[in-house]
Write a protein that holds these residues in place. Structure first.
Motif, short mmCIF file in Angstrom:
data_model
loop_
_atom_site.label_atom_id
_atom_site.label_comp_id
_atom_site.label_asym_id
_atom_site.label_seq_id
_atom_site.Cartn_x
_atom_site.Cartn_y
_atom_site.Cartn_z
N UNK A 51 1.83 8.93 -1.63
CA UNK A 51 0.39 8.68 -1.67
C UNK A 51 0.19 7.17 -1.60
N UNK A 52 -0.65 6.74 -0.68
CA UNK A 52 -0.91 5.30 -0.55
C UNK A 52 -1.69 4.80 -1.76
N UNK B 163 -7.55 -10.57 3.12
CA UNK B 163 -8.41 -10.89 1.98
C UNK B 163 -9.47 -9.82 1.72
N UNK B 164 -9.68 -8.90 2.66
CA UNK B 164 -10.63 -7.79 2.46
C UNK B 164 -10.03 -6.62 1.72
N UNK B 165 -8.69 -6.60 1.55
CA UNK B 165 -8.01 -5.51 0.87
C UNK B 165 -8.11 -5.69 -0.63
N UNK B 166 -8.60 -4.66 -1.33
CA UNK B 166 -8.74 -4.70 -2.78
C UNK B 166 -8.05 -3.49 -3.38
N UNK B 167 -6.98 -3.72 -4.14
CA UNK B 167 -6.30 -2.64 -4.83
C UNK B 167 -7.19 -2.15 -5.97
N UNK C 18 0.82 -1.21 0.00
CA UNK C 18 0.00 0.00 0.00
C UNK C 18 0.86 1.26 0.00
N UNK C 19 2.19 1.10 0.14
CA UNK C 19 3.17 2.18 0.17
C UNK C 19 3.18 2.91 1.51
N UNK C 20 2.98 2.14 2.58
CA UNK C 20 3.08 2.69 3.92
C UNK C 20 3.56 1.61 4.88
N UNK C 21 3.91 2.04 6.07
CA UNK C 21 4.33 1.13 7.13
C UNK C 21 3.16 0.92 8.09
N UNK C 22 3.00 -0.28 8.61
CA UNK C 22 1.91 -0.62 9.53
C UNK C 22 2.49 -1.27 10.78
N UNK C 23 1.95 -0.88 11.92
CA UNK C 23 2.20 -1.58 13.18
C UNK C 23 0.84 -2.00 13.72
#
Length: 122
Positions: free
Chosen positions: A47-48, A115-119, A19-24
């Motif tokens: 931009x994500x 599985x809920x993430x849709x580009x 997504x072009x970001x970091x996640x914690x």
């Protein structure tokens, strides 16, 4: 034996996403199916990925930096303390418009699952 409502610290670390970001991830477990909580970090000028979360709504709460969020084509500047409520299945992205990292809490209901993430980009 631990009670079923107890979720021990797993020592999760920040990770990079497509997504072009970091996640914690602060909370994302089957023990809490109704919600998950994470911190997202977007570097300056980034931009994500335009995406949607199928069947999952999100709330962003900005804790550091500034940016512009776009939800279903509507753009809105965000600064520290601002919040955005993103409906399930809404096209979304966020741009860091500042010179420092943009950080925000992401509260998902129900909990985030990959599985809920849709580009929505090619």
């Amino acid at each position: 034996m631990q009670p079923e409502w107890f979720v021990p610290d797993t020592g999760r670390k920040e990770f990079w996403t497509e997504e072009r970001c970091f996640i914690t991830e602060l909370l994302n477990t089957p023990a809490s199916p109704d919600a998950s909580l994470a911190v997202a970090r977007v570097e300056p000028g980034v931009t994500t990925q335009l995406h949607k979360l199928s069947g999952i709504s999100e709330r962003y709460i900005v804790r550091k930096g500034e940016g512009v969020i776009e939800i279903d084509g509507v753009r809105q500047p965000l600064a520290v303390g601002d919040q955005a409520v993103i409906p399930a299945d809404a096209a979304q992205c966020i741009t860091n418009t500042g010179s420092d990292d943009l950080e925000f809490y992401c509260l998902c209901t129900p909990r985030f699952r990959p599985e809920g993430y849709v580009s929505l980009e090619d």
